[in-house]
Design an enzyme around this catalytic site. Structure first.
Site, PDB file in Angstrom:
ATOM      1  N   ARG A 104       0.812  -1.219   0.000  1.00 52.33           N
ATOM      2  CA  ARG A 104       0.000   0.000   0.000  1.00 52.33           C
ATOM      3  C   ARG A 104       0.848   1.273   0.000  1.00 52.33           C
ATOM      4  O   ARG A 104       0.519   2.256   0.644  1.00 52.33           O
ATOM      5  CB  ARG A 104      -0.983   0.003   1.184  1.00 52.33           C
ATOM      6  CG  ARG A 104      -1.949  -1.163   1.164  1.00 52.33           C
ATOM      7  CD  ARG A 104      -2.844  -1.141  -0.076  1.00 52.33           C
ATOM      8  NE  ARG A 104      -3.657  -2.356  -0.142  1.00 52.33           N
ATOM      9  CZ  ARG A 104      -3.338  -3.441  -0.848  1.00 52.33           C
ATOM     10  NH1 ARG A 104      -2.213  -3.458  -1.557  1.00 52.33           N
ATOM     11  NH2 ARG A 104      -4.128  -4.489  -0.880  1.00 52.33           N
TER      12      ARG A 104
ATOM     13  N   SER B 164     -11.262   0.450   3.126  1.00 47.52           N
ATOM     14  CA  SER B 164     -10.495  -0.134   4.230  1.00 47.52           C
ATOM     15  C   SER B 164      -9.856   0.967   5.065  1.00 47.52           C
ATOM     16  O   SER B 164      -9.128   1.811   4.545  1.00 47.52           O
ATOM     17  CB  SER B 164      -9.410  -1.071   3.692  1.00 47.52           C
ATOM     18  OG  SER B 164      -9.985  -2.182   3.048  1.00 47.52           O
TER      19      SER B 164
ATOM     20  N   GLU C 102      -5.051   3.486   6.746  1.00 40.03           N
ATOM     21  CA  GLU C 102      -4.903   3.387   5.292  1.00 40.03           C
ATOM     22  C   GLU C 102      -5.618   4.552   4.628  1.00 40.03           C
ATOM     23  O   GLU C 102      -5.193   5.042   3.593  1.00 40.03           O
ATOM     24  CB  GLU C 102      -5.467   2.057   4.776  1.00 40.03           C
ATOM     25  CG  GLU C 102      -5.243   1.822   3.298  1.00 40.03           C
ATOM     26  CD  GLU C 102      -5.578   0.410   2.874  1.00 40.03           C
ATOM     27  OE1 GLU C 102      -6.258   0.251   1.846  1.00 40.03           O
ATOM     28  OE2 GLU C 102      -5.156  -0.540   3.571  1.00 40.03           O
TER      29      GLU C 102
END
Length: 309
Positions: A179, A228, A298
């Site tokens: 990520r 998320s 995130e």
């Protein structure tokens, strides 16, 4: 709150400006949470050259950020000082090339790129159906879902730096990790070249349909959410840690942990960004207390908190 109007300064500094500039523009339409304060200046460039000219002529000490589809964005209630850039249709083209290559603009929705690939018989792109954002964000975060990541298909990405210079990053220069990518924070991605492999359209379209079915069954897709919330710690699933900490359905103000998927936060119509961020921090504390594991956001949180009354 309202910021100083920067539009007269911009119009005086940037020759031949073609894009739209708006002072104190609402950021709510640019976040799936539909919360948050204004952007001091919103710039919607007419095209790549317009963006280059803008960046070359505005003061270097002005903060600049880019928004995509807003699926992974929390704008704080005090708004965003400086410049917010929103890439429009001219940055959303999708081009099919020989050799199972696809060139996509940074504003192209991931799902449209996945569908274009499937219909053209190009395999390797179906996972993009599970990422509710645009290509620019997928590049920045090495977006992934359902067994695939951007690093699996990227050849190179084209970006404009804060100075207004253009740079192309090959796969190695992107420095992909979980990520994240290693491209400079000030790099504004404008397009990318991807490579897939040969596939059969009916098979690829069926794979996309299955991803759609799984998302609908396991995620709160029709709510005001930010996707998320936390990254998965090494060896753990964030949703399991949140669930084990007793946070399923937990509320702060107008924000709630999803009952369906505990790594999603949901905003009620009356929610503020402060509610959402406070909920996320309370969840992090509960997970820390019960498991000793630190969760990291995130969702990208930007801007200033609301001024104290």
């Amino acid at each position: 709150m309202a910021f100083e109007d920067l539009t007269p300064i911009v119009r005086a500094l940037v020759p031949g400006l073609q894009g739209q500039v708006t002072a104190n523009a609402s950021m709510k339409p640019f976040s799936w949470f539909r919360t948050g304060g204004p952007a001091q200046l919103l710039f919607e460039p007419a095209g790549e050259l317009d963006l280059v000219q803008f960046l070359r002529h505005i003061p270097l000490d002005w903060p600049v950020m880019v928004v995509g589809l807003g699926s992974n964005l929390l704008v704080r209630d005090g708004g965003v000082p400086g410049v917010v850039i929103k890439l429009g249709k001219s940055f959303g083209e999708i081009e099919l090339l020989p050799g199972h290559l696809i060139r996509a603009g940074a504003a192209a929705p991931d799902v449209k790129v996945a569908r274009a690939a499937a219909e053209a018989g190009i395999a390797g792109f179906a996972f993009l159906r599970g990422i509710p954002g645009a290509i620019g964000g997928a590049l920045r975060m090495n977006g992934g879902a359902y067994g695939g990541e951007v690093t699996d298909i990227l050849v190179e990405a084209r970006a404009i730096l804060r100075s207004g210079t253009t740079q192309t990053f090959d796969h190695a220069a992107m420095g992909f990790g979980y990520r994240r990518c290693a491209a400079p924070d000030d790099a504004i991605f404008v397009s990318a070249l991807f490579r897939g492999s040969a596939g059969e359209p009916p098979v690829l379209l069926a794979a996309m349909d299955e991803i759609t079915r799984q998302r609908s069954a396991t995620q709160p897709v029709n709510t005001r959410t930010g996707g998320s919330t936390f990254r998965n710690p090494d060896g753990h699933s964030a949703w399991k840690l949140v669930d084990q900490a007793g946070c399923r359905g937990f509320r702060v103000g107008g924000a709630q942990v999803s009952e369906l998927h505990t790594n999603f936060l949901i905003a009620a119509p009356e929610a503020t960004s402060a509610d959402i961020e406070a909920l996320g921090e309370a969840v992090r504390q509960r997970v820390r207390d019960t498991s000793g594991i630190e969760l990291h956001w995130e969702i990208k949180r930007v801007g200033l908190g609301a001024p104290a009354e």
